[in-house]
Motif scaffolding. Sequence first.
Motif, PDB file in Angstrom:
ATOM      1  N   LYS A 123      36.703  37.187  16.194  1.00 48.44           N
ATOM      2  CA  LYS A 123      37.434  37.110  17.458  1.00 48.44           C
ATOM      3  C   LYS A 123      38.102  35.745  17.579  1.00 48.44           C
ATOM      4  CE  LYS A 123      34.751  40.679  19.768  1.00 48.44           C
ATOM      5  NZ  LYS A 123      33.655  41.033  20.682  1.00 48.44           N
ATOM      6  N   LYS A 207      39.757  37.517  25.196  1.00 41.01           N
ATOM      7  CA  LYS A 207      38.717  37.648  26.237  1.00 41.01           C
ATOM      8  C   LYS A 207      37.766  36.453  26.221  1.00 41.01           C
ATOM      9  CE  LYS A 207      35.281  38.490  23.412  1.00 41.01           C
ATOM     10  NZ  LYS A 207      33.945  37.916  23.332  1.00 41.01           N
ATOM     11  N   ASP A 262      34.784  44.509  26.907  1.00 41.00           N
ATOM     12  CA  ASP A 262      34.389  43.235  26.277  1.00 41.00           C
ATOM     13  C   ASP A 262      34.610  42.060  27.225  1.00 41.00           C
ATOM     14  OD1 ASP A 262      33.360  41.572  24.362  1.00 41.00           O
ATOM     15  OD2 ASP A 262      35.095  41.658  23.012  1.00 41.00           O
ATOM     16  N   ARG A 271      28.065  33.559  24.856  1.00 34.62           N
ATOM     17  CA  ARG A 271      27.835  32.131  24.600  1.00 34.62           C
ATOM     18  C   ARG A 271      28.925  31.279  25.236  1.00 34.62           C
ATOM     19  NH1 ARG A 271      27.539  33.274  18.209  1.00 34.62           N
ATOM     20  NH2 ARG A 271      29.451  34.315  18.863  1.00 34.62           N
ATOM     21  N   ASN A 272      30.182  31.791  25.213  1.00 34.87           N
ATOM     22  CA  ASN A 272      31.282  31.022  25.800  1.00 34.87           C
ATOM     23  C   ASN A 272      31.033  30.776  27.290  1.00 34.87           C
ATOM     24  OD1 ASN A 272      33.513  30.643  23.696  1.00 34.87           O
ATOM     25  ND2 ASN A 272      33.006  32.804  23.437  1.00 34.87           N
TER      26      ASN A 272
HETATM   27  O1  LIG Z   1      32.225  38.728  21.495  1.00 34.03           O
HETATM   28  C1  LIG Z   1      31.143  38.746  22.041  1.00 34.03           C
HETATM   29  C2  LIG Z   1      30.642  39.946  22.748  1.00 34.03           C
HETATM   30  O2  LIG Z   1      31.472  41.056  22.572  1.00 34.03           O
HETATM   31  C3  LIG Z   1      30.282  37.537  22.054  1.00 34.03           C
HETATM   32  O3  LIG Z   1      30.844  36.599  22.899  1.00 34.03           O
HETATM   33  P1  LIG Z   1      30.352  35.083  22.822  1.00 34.03           P
HETATM   34  O4  LIG Z   1      30.909  34.509  21.552  1.00 34.03           O
HETATM   35  O5  LIG Z   1      30.865  34.445  24.061  1.00 34.03           O
HETATM   36  O6  LIG Z   1      28.836  35.141  22.784  1.00 34.03           O
END
Ligand SMILES: O=C(CO)COP(=O)(O)O
Length: 320
Positions: A123, A207, A262, A271-272
């Motif tokens: 991502k 996202k 998502d 985590r973000n």
């Molecule tokens: O992509 C994710 C959930 O679909 C994980 O997001 P994070 O990297 O913010 O943990």
Amino acid sequence: MPSQKERVCLIGSGNWGSAISKIIGRNLSQHSSQFDTDLRMWVFEEEVNGKKLSHIINDQHENVKYLPGIKLPENVKAEPDLLKAVDGATLLVFVIPHQFVKGICEQLKGRIHPNARAISLIKGVDVSNSGLKLVSSIIQESLQVDVSVLMGANIASEIAEEQFSETTIGCKNRSNGEAFKQIFNTHYFRCAIVEDVAGVELCGALKNIVAIGAGLVDGLRCGENTKAAIIRIGFMELRKFAKMYYGGVKDETFFESCGIADVITTCFGGRNRKVAEAHVRTGKTFDVLEKEMLNGQKLQGNLAAREVNMILKAKGETDK
Ligand SMILES: O=C(CO)COP(=O)(O)O
Ligand SMILES: NC(=O)C1=CN([C@@H]2O[C@H](COP(=O)(O)OP(=O)(O)OC[C@H]3O[C@@H](n4cnc5c(N)ncnc54)[C@H](O)[C@@H]3O)[C@@H](O)[C@H]2O)C=CC1
């Protein structure tokens, strides 16, 4: 269907890489007539408690650093040598933080199986002087392979615990999308296929920026109405950005798991969000907090925010 068995290589072994190895490993065992049952997983080697991480994974069947407490199937074979890991592989699954993709592709150039197809679970986007580039395009151009993508409301730890979720495979070539669905789909991880690589991938990358916004308002203790506003406006903005830069993106894609679902899950559980909230509460930088809070795991949203801002500034479109 090719007469030779398909061989799968997972390039990456972080939190999501390890969680998905559990699903792929099981699926390969269950479809042994079509697939080589060993899943080779490339590990960025490091020492954990005085032992090599690849040895720990192969001996204990657990990635004790990036996915502790979850047993991996015994046919998941950790391999620290990238070229050995991909040797003979016809299905390549890329799942590394997006900042490392170019370096990995450079090492793989000219070294992969002639029938290989790839899928990216990464991502992020890439921004350089030549503009915005999808991670799938970087892989496709470096390795000359067809590249699908898989993105969705997929927090790795929940999937590792086999809690139900959906995901979206974006492909150009339907039969490649179907081939990848066979290795990912299971009763608790339901894969839908859409023919819209850019739409699925941009949802996954963008996202993370919305999640940073959600974490900031959590840190400011603004309340649920404010957070809902950030999610709604963020979702509209990511859709607008995706459609501005990639004309073929389909509206329906935003309502698949990779889209609205998502955005929601990452704004609550990711985590973000967590690190952005801590940034407001402590005043520490994202880089410091990533090291302090994530034990080697990497954030993608802060980089994506910087990259998207660079693009918008360069085009004079920050206020659009
Ligand atoms: O992509 C994710 C959930 O679909 C994980 O997001 P994070 O990297 O913010 O943990
Ligand atoms: N963790 C999650 O819940 C989800 C993650 N993703 C995406 O998957 C991608 C990979 O994320 P995770 O598996 O969670 O990784 P992670 O953030 O848990 O781990 C970081 C990984 O990077 C590796 N690494 C460190 N330095 C490196 C280098 N120089 N070169 C190559 N690798 C290096 C580490 O060994 C580790 O495997 C990201 O783009 C992420 O957004 C997508 C869905 C869910």
